[in-house]
Write an enzyme that holds these catalytic residues in place. Structure first.
Site, PDB file in Angstrom:
ATOM      1  N   ASP A 127       0.876  -1.176   0.058  1.00 44.58           N
ATOM      2  CA  ASP A 127       0.047   0.001   0.284  1.00 44.58           C
ATOM      3  C   ASP A 127       0.851   1.290  -0.034  1.00 44.58           C
ATOM      4  OD1 ASP A 127      -2.767   1.184   0.468  1.00 44.58           O
ATOM      5  OD2 ASP A 127      -1.520   2.073   2.168  1.00 44.58           O
ATOM      6  N   GLU A 178       1.524  -0.582  -5.053  1.00 43.51           N
ATOM      7  CA  GLU A 178       0.584   0.660  -5.167  1.00 43.51           C
ATOM      8  C   GLU A 178       1.326   1.786  -5.617  1.00 43.51           C
ATOM      9  OE1 GLU A 178      -3.557   2.796  -3.529  1.00 43.51           O
ATOM     10  OE2 GLU A 178      -1.951   2.362  -2.109  1.00 43.51           O
TER      11      GLU A 178
END
Length: 536
Positions: free
Chosen positions: A212, A263
């Site tokens: 993330d 990401e």
């Protein structure tokens, strides 16, 4: 249905299905999705034809940001089950030929994490606080935050603490919500802990991790303002790459190497590609394509730039139309501006859902035919629209609250899935229970249900099952020229994809068979907002 799971480079052209656990399926009847619910639906996922499941955080969390505020990486949140249930899910999915990918969030933890609670208790100057970014404020009495950086969730990035005597204390950094304090990646404890977390899950059979906010963990220790910084003070700093080199070494130490998926939100494709060098991540999300409008030139430019950026580092591209943060395609593609940007998301934007659904069907065939791996966000295979009329008092996303209600937030793409036309929360919860789902479902939600679509050859679900079965893998890519409003390309010797983004039907090129089409092909012509896969 089972598929082999032995190929070490399975990730290069895999179909990866994203599960948002709270909203996929409720196994215990409390209105909240859980791991028991996912396990009960594994046959559905196998029949869909996916190679792996990516779970957004299932860890212990106060859920201030949908689980991305992790309190304990080694525990499953009780709302979802327990560690034994996660291990059983991983094993049962593998038996069906489906791998498991979990989220890791290196930028921050929850404010309820043991480290942060210890830092608050220990006070200024303590070793415990060195794992985070605690700083005195500016101004005569420290009343101003250390910087004027802007949060990804709107508002400021610093929150002030209180001293034991109640007087105002130091400030701590949080690039997202205040409940998500940023970690200090100059501290060796932070490195050791994350590498231990990777091993913890890899040892339990997890095939990879999704990272993330992968560009954000490293900060300029001088804390300059954005306009005064050489580069950016907290996005894509050169030092971040050493984190992922270390993680890649951990991933490669297993008999079947584990996979790192980033990401990476970056406009600069060359900077993006640096994360995909052979000793760093395996793949990264291609957000440029996802955010483009439904226009042939824009999409072709994105496809070309994506493939060009990946080629020098030998990494496969990824193709994704949506995720748990983004307006669903069936809604987005029906708008006058069919691109996506967080800054433009607002209440009351008109959409033509019929047009959006036609385009979402065509976009599914387009992404499914491109070279690389394909991500499917849960519910997109059902053609679910964004739920844009949720009552304000049920909204939970911090993006809504921190924007003072200007940004509707991401709850609209997280509404629990419909499995049956009726029943308990449209089959989301077990029959015989009658819970209110954690987010309310629209009255007509059952029309999109799996049960309603399964036996309909014209449904979105049937289209997805066919395209996941037929999609080309590993074949060379080359463009065909069929006009300015048409995207057409060949994969290998005998597979052609044609997408009509114009306003008039277009003739299909010579072919021996229509393998699959998003709408009916009439007299050899493809309708507007439609796509077809051809043999020959």
């Amino acid at each position: 249905m089972t598929r082999p799971v032995s190929s070490a480079d399975w990730w290069r052209d895999a179909v990866i299905y994203q599960i948002y656990p709270r909203s996929f399926a409720d196994g215990d009847g409390d209105g909240v999705g859980d791991l028991a619910g996912v396990r009960s639906r594994l046959p559905y996922l196998a029949s869909l034809g996916v190679d792996a499941l990516w779970f957004t955080p299932w860890y212990a969390s106060p859920l201030a940001d949908g689980g991305y505020d992790v309190a304990d990486y080694r525990a499953i949140d009780p709302a979802f089950g327990d560690l034994a249930a996660a291990e059983e899910l991983i094993t049962e999915a593998a038996a069906l030929g489906i791998r498991t990918i979990v989220d890791v969030v290196p930028n921050h933890v929850s404010d309820q994490h043991a480290w942060f609670q210890a830092a608050l208790a220990a006070g200024p100057g303590s070793p415990e606080r060195e794992r985070f970014w605690f700083r005195p404020g500016r101004g005569e009495h420290g009343e101003l935050p250390p910087t004027d950086w802007v949060s990804s969730f709107s508002g400021g990035t610093w929150t002030r603490t209180a001293n034991p005597d109640g007087t105002p204390g130091e400030w701590y950094l949080h690039l997202f919500a205040p409940q998500q304090p940023d970690l200090n990646w100059t501290h060796p404890d932070v490195w050791r802990e994350h590498e231990a977390v990777l091993r913890f899950w890899f040892d339990r059979g997890v095939a990879g991790i999704r990272i993330d906010s992968a560009t954000m963990p490293v900060k300029d220790p001088g804390f300059p303002e954005v306009a005064e910084s050489a580069g950016h003070p907290f996005v894509d700093r050169d030092e971040v790459h050493e984190i992922y080199r270390r993680w890649r070494a951990v991933a490669d130490s297993y008999a079947e190497p584990r996979v790192l998926i980033g990401e990476v939100w970056l406009a600069d494709q060359q900077r993006f590609a640096r994360y995909l060098r052979p000793d760093e991540m395996h793949t990264a999300f291609n957000f440029d394509f996802m955010t483009r409008p439904w226009e042939a030139a824009a999409l072709r430019t994105s496809i070309d730039s994506t493939l060009d950026a990946h080629r020098p580092v030998g990494a496969p591209a990824t193709w994704v139309l949506a995720n748990h943060d983004v307006t669903r395609p069936a809604t987005r593609y029906g708008r006058q501006d069919s691109s996506f940007g967080f800054e433009a998301r607002r209440f009351g934007i008109a959409t033509d859902l019929a047009q959006g659904t036609r385009r979402a069907r065509a976009a599914a065939l387009l992404t499914g035919a491109l070279p690389g791996s394909l991500y499917v966000y849960q519910g997109d295979e059902l053609g679910l629209p964004e739920v844009e009329d949720l009552p304000l008092d049920v909204l939970q996303d911090p993006m809504f609250f921190r924007s003072d209600g200007v940004d509707p937030g991401r709850d609209g793409c997280r509404v629990p899935l419909p499995w049956t036309p009726g029943g308990s929360a449209f089959g989301f919860s077990p029959q015989g229970t009658d819970p209110a789902p954690w987010l309310p479902q629209p009255a007509g939600w059952g029309e999109y249900s799996v049960q309603r679509q399964e036996d309909d050859p014209g449904s979105m679900l049937s289209l997805y099952r066919a395209l996941l079965s037929l999609r080309p893998r590993g074949a060379e890519f080359s463009w065909l020229d069929l006009g300015a409003d048409v995207l057409a390309f060949r994969r290998g010797a005998d597979f052609v994809c044609v997408v009509n983004l114009g306003s008039s039907p277009v003739p299909l090129p010579p072919h021996t068979e229509v393998l699959l089409a998003s709408s009916e092909v009439r007299a050899g012509h493809l309708s507007p907002d439609a796509a077809a896969w051809l043999r020959g």
